[in-house]
Design a protein around this motif. Structure first.
Motif, PDB file in Angstrom:
ATOM      1  N   ARG A  92       0.692  -1.139   0.101  1.00  0.00           N
ATOM      2  CA  ARG A  92      -0.121   0.218  -0.089  1.00  0.00           C
ATOM      3  C   ARG A  92       0.778   1.225  -0.367  1.00  0.00           C
ATOM      4  O   ARG A  92       1.930   1.270   0.989  1.00  0.00           O
ATOM      5  CB  ARG A  92      -1.002  -0.010   1.053  1.00  0.00           C
TER       6      ARG A  92
ATOM      7  N   ASN B 242      -9.082  10.301   6.100  1.00  0.00           N
ATOM      8  CA  ASN B 242      -8.546   9.539   7.360  1.00  0.00           C
ATOM      9  C   ASN B 242      -8.111   8.361   6.355  1.00  0.00           C
ATOM     10  O   ASN B 242      -7.787   7.798   5.215  1.00  0.00           O
ATOM     11  CB  ASN B 242      -9.609   8.660   7.927  1.00  0.00           C
ATOM     12  N   GLY B 243      -6.380   8.173   7.345  1.00  0.00           N
ATOM     13  CA  GLY B 243      -5.775   7.294   6.500  1.00  0.00           C
ATOM     14  C   GLY B 243      -5.381   7.383   5.105  1.00  0.00           C
ATOM     15  O   GLY B 243      -3.950   6.460   4.814  1.00  0.00           O
ATOM     16  N   SER B 244      -5.453   8.714   4.516  1.00  0.00           N
ATOM     17  CA  SER B 244      -4.550   9.376   3.792  1.00  0.00           C
ATOM     18  C   SER B 244      -3.095   9.786   3.609  1.00  0.00           C
ATOM     19  O   SER B 244      -2.113   9.934   2.788  1.00  0.00           O
ATOM     20  CB  SER B 244      -4.829  10.474   3.013  1.00  0.00           C
ATOM     21  N   GLY B 245      -2.464   9.528   5.321  1.00  0.00           N
ATOM     22  CA  GLY B 245      -0.755   9.542   5.184  1.00  0.00           C
ATOM     23  C   GLY B 245      -0.688  10.509   6.205  1.00  0.00           C
ATOM     24  O   GLY B 245       0.634  11.489   5.481  1.00  0.00           O
ATOM     25  N   LYS B 246      -1.165  11.528   6.496  1.00  0.00           N
ATOM     26  CA  LYS B 246      -1.024  12.678   6.894  1.00  0.00           C
ATOM     27  C   LYS B 246      -0.611  13.047   8.694  1.00  0.00           C
ATOM     28  O   LYS B 246       0.732  13.325   8.308  1.00  0.00           O
ATOM     29  CB  LYS B 246      -2.183  13.530   6.875  1.00  0.00           C
ATOM     30  N   THR B 247      -0.765  12.015   9.489  1.00  0.00           N
ATOM     31  CA  THR B 247       0.884  11.706  10.354  1.00  0.00           C
ATOM     32  C   THR B 247       1.775  11.189  10.396  1.00  0.00           C
ATOM     33  O   THR B 247       2.734  10.948  11.007  1.00  0.00           O
ATOM     34  CB  THR B 247      -1.142  10.951  11.560  1.00  0.00           C
ATOM     35  N   SER B 248       1.328  10.054   9.164  1.00  0.00           N
ATOM     36  CA  SER B 248       3.005   9.265   8.844  1.00  0.00           C
ATOM     37  C   SER B 248       3.309  10.285   7.992  1.00  0.00           C
ATOM     38  O   SER B 248       4.694   9.823   8.493  1.00  0.00           O
ATOM     39  CB  SER B 248       2.465   8.189   8.121  1.00  0.00           C
TER      40      SER B 248
ATOM     41  N   GLN C 178      -1.068  14.000  17.841  1.00  0.00           N
ATOM     42  CA  GLN C 178      -2.890  13.590  18.028  1.00  0.00           C
ATOM     43  C   GLN C 178      -3.161  13.110  19.280  1.00  0.00           C
ATOM     44  O   GLN C 178      -3.094  12.422  19.950  1.00  0.00           O
ATOM     45  CB  GLN C 178      -3.368  12.962  16.657  1.00  0.00           C
TER      46      GLN C 178
ATOM     47  N   HIS D 189      -8.351  18.539  10.106  1.00  0.00           N
ATOM     48  CA  HIS D 189     -10.201  18.055   8.758  1.00  0.00           C
ATOM     49  C   HIS D 189     -11.119  19.276   8.748  1.00  0.00           C
ATOM     50  O   HIS D 189     -11.230  19.564   8.078  1.00  0.00           O
ATOM     51  CB  HIS D 189     -10.763  17.464   9.585  1.00  0.00           C
TER      52      HIS D 189
HETATM   53  N1  ATP Z   1       3.368   0.955  10.853  1.00  0.00           N
HETATM   54  C1  ATP Z   1       2.420   1.089  10.146  1.00  0.00           C
HETATM   55  N2  ATP Z   1       2.325  -0.502   9.380  1.00  0.00           N
HETATM   56  C2  ATP Z   1       1.133  -0.265   8.845  1.00  0.00           C
HETATM   57  N3  ATP Z   1       0.081   0.635   8.607  1.00  0.00           N
HETATM   58  C3  ATP Z   1       0.327   1.333   8.703  1.00  0.00           C
HETATM   59  C4  ATP Z   1       1.386   2.277   9.869  1.00  0.00           C
HETATM   60  N4  ATP Z   1       1.160   3.123  10.293  1.00  0.00           N
HETATM   61  C5  ATP Z   1       0.014   3.602   9.544  1.00  0.00           C
HETATM   62  N5  ATP Z   1      -0.344   2.537   9.185  1.00  0.00           N
HETATM   63  C6  ATP Z   1      -1.432   2.509   8.030  1.00  0.00           C
HETATM   64  O1  ATP Z   1      -1.610   4.317   7.202  1.00  0.00           O
HETATM   65  C7  ATP Z   1      -3.005   4.568   7.394  1.00  0.00           C
HETATM   66  C8  ATP Z   1      -2.373   6.186   7.511  1.00  0.00           C
HETATM   67  O2  ATP Z   1      -2.119   6.185   8.833  1.00  0.00           O
HETATM   68  P1  ATP Z   1      -2.001   7.935   8.713  1.00  0.00           P
HETATM   69  O3  ATP Z   1      -2.283   7.644  10.418  1.00  0.00           O
HETATM   70  O4  ATP Z   1      -0.530   8.262   8.747  1.00  0.00           O
HETATM   71  O5  ATP Z   1      -3.790   8.837   7.827  1.00  0.00           O
HETATM   72  P2  ATP Z   1      -3.711  10.231   8.776  1.00  0.00           P
HETATM   73  O6  ATP Z   1      -4.339  10.734   7.393  1.00  0.00           O
HETATM   74  O7  ATP Z   1      -3.494  10.477   9.471  1.00  0.00           O
HETATM   75  O8  ATP Z   1      -5.677   9.537   9.297  1.00  0.00           O
HETATM   76  P3  ATP Z   1      -6.321   9.986  10.632  1.00  0.00           P
HETATM   77  O9  ATP Z   1      -6.531  11.460   9.437  1.00  0.00           O
HETATM   78  O10 ATP Z   1      -7.146   8.969  10.458  1.00  0.00           O
HETATM   79  O11 ATP Z   1      -5.800  10.864  11.294  1.00  0.00           O
HETATM   80  C9  ATP Z   1      -3.456   4.164   7.903  1.00  0.00           C
HETATM   81  O12 ATP Z   1      -4.335   3.487   7.666  1.00  0.00           O
HETATM   82  C10 ATP Z   1      -2.851   3.299   9.221  1.00  0.00           C
HETATM   83  O13 ATP Z   1      -3.719   1.964   9.258  1.00  0.00           O
END
Ligand code: ATP
Length: 281
Positions: A32, A54-60, A95, A212
């Motif tokens: 992914r 949600n889940g688009s990778g902002k926190t990552s 967060q 958001h």
């Molecule tokens: N260590 C990891 N291993 C596998 N998948 C991960 C890991 N860390 C995050 N993910 C997945 O990566 C995706 C992005 O997560 P992230 O927290 O960056 O999203 P986000 O944009 O901050 O979401 P939100 O708005 O819900 O906070 C999510 O689907 C999460 O489950």
């Protein structure tokens, strides 16, 4: 050594570097791909809003800048040096997670943790400087009154103000904020937004602000990074937050309108609540 190199000033490697630099950055978990081909410079003093469902990778993305998450491909630099864990140039408002009532750490100790890695010398002088900075940060978020109480007994908004103080106490040159306004009342949303903006405008920090809901910070935002399903756009709010660009990103019809200075986005699950808010107003 040549004559030229003897006469040239020796510049610190950080002097001309952007506060944050990503080149060809990709982050994948297994097969992914969260985002790829991301080239981004954030200048000192710039306020970048990071949006996406949600889940688009902002926190990552913030975790990559914090050195907590390795890129799959590409490079990441903070003030000209590779991102690394524990950098004291970075302030981070994570967060919000509700803390258990049994957490006995005091608010002032939490704020003091933001100074770990900073050295003003040992002994009385160093300790006084530390206390002075913690007290000033507590005052700035109006948390002095409850700073000696165990964190677990504080409300969500009170805990959040202490996290903001912890991120700001070290006068960071990069400030990473992950939905910092959640659980704050309107008055404290304004105050905290102002503190974060001051860190950019007065202290020259680069701010990356995950949210958001762009409206509370719209007047402060220089550029937007919008992530959707592996695609992204970067640009000033008007260039990104319009019907054509968001429809392309979401691959469905998205309507964006300006209503009384606010952006109203409709057509994505992520944003439909903005319409309801506008209807209530
Ligand atoms: N260590 C990891 N291993 C596998 N998948 C991960 C890991 N860390 C995050 N993910 C997945 O990566 C995706 C992005 O997560 P992230 O927290 O960056 O999203 P986000 O944009 O901050 O979401 P939100 O708005 O819900 O906070 C999510 O689907 C999460 O489950």
């Amino acid at each position: 050594m040549t004559a030229k190199s003897e006469t040239e000033p020796v510049l610190a490697p950080t002097s001309t570097a952007p506060a944050v630099r990503l080149r060809g950055a990709e982050l994948s978990y297994g097969s992914r791909v969260l985002w790829s081909g991301l080239d981004l410079d954030v200048a000192p003093g710039e306020f970048l809003a990071v949006l996406g469902p949600n889940g688009s990778g902002k926190t990552s993305l913030l975790r990559v800048l914090l050195g907590l998450q390795q890129l799959s491909t590409g490079s990441v630099e903070i003030a000209g040096a590779p991102a690394r864990r524990g950098s004291n140039r970075i302030g981070y408002i994570p967060q919000q997670r509700a803390l258990d009532a049994t957490v006995m750490v005091r608010g002032s100790d939490l704020v003091g943790l933001g100074l770990d890695g900073h050295h003003w010398g040992t002994g009385l002088r160093g300790r006084r400087e530390r206390q002075r900075r913690v007290a000033a940060a507590l005052r700035a978020v109006e948390a002095t009154e409850y700073a000696r109480m165990p964190l677990g007994l504080l409300s969500g908004g009170e805990q959040q103000r202490l996290r903001v103080a912890q991120a700001l106490v070290s006068d960071p040159s990069v400030l990473l904020c992950d939905e910092p306004l959640l659980s704050l009342d309107i008055a404290h949303q304004r105050k905290v937004s102002r503190l974060i903006a001051n860190q950019a405008r007065q202290s020259g920090a680069a701010v990356l602000f995950v949210t958001h809901e762009i409206n509370p910070v719209l007047p402060l935002v220089d550029r937007v990074l919008y992530l959707v399903d592996g695609r992204f756009r970067i640009g000033p709010p008007d260039e990104v937050m319009n019907s054509a660009t968001l429809s392309e990103l979401y691959r469905t019809d998205v309507e964006v309108a300006r209503v009384g200075g606010r952006l109203v986005v409709a057509g994505t699950d992520d944003h439909d609540h903005h319409v309801q808010e506008a209807e209530k107003a």
